[in-house]
Design a protein around this motif. Structure first.
Motif, PDB file in Angstrom:
ATOM      1  N   SER A  48     -51.855   3.821  16.887  1.00  0.00           N
ATOM      2  CA  SER A  48     -51.218   2.496  16.739  1.00  0.00           C
ATOM      3  C   SER A  48     -52.254   1.732  15.547  1.00  0.00           C
ATOM      4  N   THR A  49     -53.265   2.028  15.295  1.00  0.00           N
ATOM      5  CA  THR A  49     -53.907   1.356  14.263  1.00  0.00           C
ATOM      6  C   THR A  49     -53.420   1.809  12.897  1.00  0.00           C
ATOM      7  N   GLY A  50     -52.920   3.018  12.745  1.00  0.00           N
ATOM      8  CA  GLY A  50     -52.304   3.405  11.461  1.00  0.00           C
ATOM      9  C   GLY A  50     -50.859   2.741  11.375  1.00  0.00           C
ATOM     10  N   VAL A  51     -50.077   2.752  12.559  1.00  0.00           N
ATOM     11  CA  VAL A  51     -48.970   1.985  12.408  1.00  0.00           C
ATOM     12  C   VAL A  51     -49.072   0.493  11.892  1.00  0.00           C
ATOM     13  N   ALA A  52     -50.129  -0.252  12.600  1.00  0.00           N
ATOM     14  CA  ALA A  52     -50.339  -1.633  12.492  1.00  0.00           C
ATOM     15  C   ALA A  52     -50.754  -1.850  10.887  1.00  0.00           C
ATOM     16  N   TYR A  53     -51.494  -0.843  10.357  1.00  0.00           N
ATOM     17  CA  TYR A  53     -51.934  -1.137   9.147  1.00  0.00           C
ATOM     18  C   TYR A  53     -50.756  -1.081   8.043  1.00  0.00           C
ATOM     19  N   GLN A  54     -49.667   0.071   8.329  1.00  0.00           N
ATOM     20  CA  GLN A  54     -48.566   0.390   7.637  1.00  0.00           C
ATOM     21  C   GLN A  54     -47.733  -1.188   7.631  1.00  0.00           C
ATOM     22  N   ARG A  55     -47.678  -1.754   8.834  1.00  0.00           N
ATOM     23  CA  ARG A  55     -46.831  -2.791   8.980  1.00  0.00           C
ATOM     24  C   ARG A  55     -47.558  -3.919   8.342  1.00  0.00           C
ATOM     25  N   THR A  56     -48.761  -3.985   8.254  1.00  0.00           N
ATOM     26  CA  THR A  56     -49.530  -5.003   7.524  1.00  0.00           C
ATOM     27  C   THR A  56     -49.200  -5.005   5.898  1.00  0.00           C
ATOM     28  N   LEU A  57     -49.135  -3.675   5.468  1.00  0.00           N
ATOM     29  CA  LEU A  57     -48.659  -3.601   3.992  1.00  0.00           C
ATOM     30  C   LEU A  57     -47.416  -3.858   3.682  1.00  0.00           C
ATOM     31  N   ALA A  60     -46.812  -7.593   3.523  1.00  0.00           N
ATOM     32  CA  ALA A  60     -47.694  -8.001   2.251  1.00  0.00           C
ATOM     33  C   ALA A  60     -46.603  -7.774   1.037  1.00  0.00           C
ATOM     34  N   ALA A  61     -45.662  -6.581   1.263  1.00  0.00           N
ATOM     35  CA  ALA A  61     -45.034  -6.158   0.189  1.00  0.00           C
ATOM     36  C   ALA A  61     -43.797  -7.090   0.343  1.00  0.00           C
ATOM     37  N   ALA A  62     -43.390  -7.455   1.136  1.00  0.00           N
ATOM     38  CA  ALA A  62     -42.073  -8.238   1.333  1.00  0.00           C
ATOM     39  C   ALA A  62     -42.599  -9.684   1.028  1.00  0.00           C
ATOM     40  N   GLN A  63     -43.805 -10.095   1.389  1.00  0.00           N
ATOM     41  CA  GLN A  63     -44.173 -11.370   0.845  1.00  0.00           C
ATOM     42  C   GLN A  63     -44.209 -11.529  -0.823  1.00  0.00           C
ATOM     43  N   ASP A  64     -44.901 -10.215  -1.544  1.00  0.00           N
ATOM     44  CA  ASP A  64     -44.929 -10.064  -2.708  1.00  0.00           C
ATOM     45  C   ASP A  64     -43.385 -10.363  -3.296  1.00  0.00           C
ATOM     46  N   GLY A  65     -42.608  -9.722  -2.877  1.00  0.00           N
ATOM     47  CA  GLY A  65     -41.259  -9.699  -3.434  1.00  0.00           C
ATOM     48  C   GLY A  65     -40.709 -11.095  -3.419  1.00  0.00           C
ATOM     49  N   VAL A  66     -40.854 -11.840  -2.432  1.00  0.00           N
ATOM     50  CA  VAL A  66     -40.616 -13.416  -2.426  1.00  0.00           C
ATOM     51  C   VAL A  66     -41.565 -14.134  -3.567  1.00  0.00           C
ATOM     52  N   ALA A  92     -42.290  -0.735  -8.680  1.00  0.00           N
ATOM     53  CA  ALA A  92     -43.504  -0.032  -9.277  1.00  0.00           C
ATOM     54  C   ALA A  92     -45.033  -0.591  -8.552  1.00  0.00           C
ATOM     55  N   ALA A  93     -44.658  -1.777  -8.163  1.00  0.00           N
ATOM     56  CA  ALA A  93     -46.175  -2.111  -7.807  1.00  0.00           C
ATOM     57  C   ALA A  93     -46.369  -1.741  -6.340  1.00  0.00           C
ATOM     58  N   TRP A  94     -45.591  -1.324  -5.391  1.00  0.00           N
ATOM     59  CA  TRP A  94     -45.573  -1.096  -4.026  1.00  0.00           C
ATOM     60  C   TRP A  94     -45.328   0.388  -3.671  1.00  0.00           C
ATOM     61  N   ASN A  95     -44.482   1.274  -4.433  1.00  0.00           N
ATOM     62  CA  ASN A  95     -44.219   2.461  -3.907  1.00  0.00           C
ATOM     63  C   ASN A  95     -45.366   3.417  -3.727  1.00  0.00           C
ATOM     64  N   GLY A  96     -46.100   3.292  -4.533  1.00  0.00           N
ATOM     65  CA  GLY A  96     -47.535   4.143  -4.163  1.00  0.00           C
ATOM     66  C   GLY A  96     -48.295   3.913  -3.017  1.00  0.00           C
ATOM     67  N   ILE A  97     -48.115   2.659  -2.646  1.00  0.00           N
ATOM     68  CA  ILE A  97     -48.988   2.041  -1.431  1.00  0.00           C
ATOM     69  C   ILE A  97     -48.234   2.295  -0.149  1.00  0.00           C
ATOM     70  N   LEU A  98     -47.077   2.146  -0.089  1.00  0.00           N
ATOM     71  CA  LEU A  98     -46.112   2.395   1.382  1.00  0.00           C
ATOM     72  C   LEU A  98     -45.599   3.791   1.031  1.00  0.00           C
ATOM     73  N   VAL A 120     -35.350  -9.826   2.222  1.00  0.00           N
ATOM     74  CA  VAL A 120     -36.285  -8.616   1.716  1.00  0.00           C
ATOM     75  C   VAL A 120     -36.418  -7.470   2.752  1.00  0.00           C
ATOM     76  N   THR A 121     -35.976  -6.439   2.349  1.00  0.00           N
ATOM     77  CA  THR A 121     -35.971  -5.339   3.326  1.00  0.00           C
ATOM     78  C   THR A 121     -37.030  -4.189   2.878  1.00  0.00           C
ATOM     79  N   VAL A 122     -38.064  -3.823   3.691  1.00  0.00           N
ATOM     80  CA  VAL A 122     -39.084  -3.082   3.157  1.00  0.00           C
ATOM     81  C   VAL A 122     -38.793  -1.712   4.285  1.00  0.00           C
ATOM     82  N   ARG A 123     -38.674  -0.859   3.919  1.00  0.00           N
ATOM     83  CA  ARG A 123     -38.534   0.589   4.675  1.00  0.00           C
ATOM     84  C   ARG A 123     -39.641   1.725   4.106  1.00  0.00           C
ATOM     85  N   TRP A 124     -40.336   2.199   4.854  1.00  0.00           N
ATOM     86  CA  TRP A 124     -41.083   3.288   4.395  1.00  0.00           C
ATOM     87  C   TRP A 124     -41.305   4.216   5.523  1.00  0.00           C
ATOM     88  N   SER A 125     -41.837   5.511   5.212  1.00  0.00           N
ATOM     89  CA  SER A 125     -42.037   6.474   5.997  1.00  0.00           C
ATOM     90  C   SER A 125     -43.492   6.611   6.706  1.00  0.00           C
TER      91      SER A 125
END
Length: 150
Positions: A48-57, A60-66, A92-98, A120-125
């Motif tokens: 749950s902590t890992g999932v919450a961390y990914q959702r937080t990122l 942040a990525a969606a807000q950065d896009g805006v 380029a800014a977010w692909n290495g992070i998520l 803004v749609t953010v999908r990640w693995s």
């Protein structure tokens, strides 16, 4: 100190000391089940902590896009910017992070009826916690003003 129990038999009184083997085995079984339950709870907490961390990122990525769209609007304040103007730098800014953000379908899209309304749609693995084909998704909507006076 006396720790025994009295057992009555036809031949007389006998003193019994300590626990029987069956009582010890039952106690070990109960303790083992409890420890396994605690371990499973700890694992769920870490997931749950890992999932919450990914959702937080992702947020942040969606807000950065805006914010990148706002910066484009500021540089040319007559029309709302096209999403293609900021998408490449955003990837380029977010692909290495998520993990696999660009490959999984993340995108910035302007609404057809209102070019200043963006989705803004953010999908990640989340491969660590689910099957490798599963992707998580966050959808973020934002509206920019339709051109601002200098």
């Amino acid at each position: 100190m006396w720790w025994g129990a009295v057992v009555l038999k036809s031949s007389g009184i006998r003193w019994q000391h300590g626990f029987t083997l069956l009582e010890v085995l039952i106690a070990v079984l109960v303790l083992s089940v409890g420890v396994l339950g605690l371990a499973a709870m700890e694992l769920k907490g870490l997931q749950s902590t890992g999932v919450a961390y990914q959702r937080t990122l992702a947020t942040a990525a969606a807000q950065d896009g805006v914010e990148r769209l706002w910066a484009e609007l500021w540089s040319d304040n007559t029309t709302c910017p096209a999403p293609a103007d900021v998408t490449a730098a955003w990837y380029a800014a977010w692909n290495g992070i998520l993990e696999e953000m660009e490959d999984s379908g993340s995108d910035i899209v302007a609404d057809a009826s209102d070019p200043c309304l963006y989705t803004v749609t953010v999908r990640w693995s989340e491969g660590r916690f689910s099957s490798e084909t599963d992707t998580a998704r966050l959808v973020y909507r934002a509206k920019l003003p339709g051109g601002v006076a200098p």
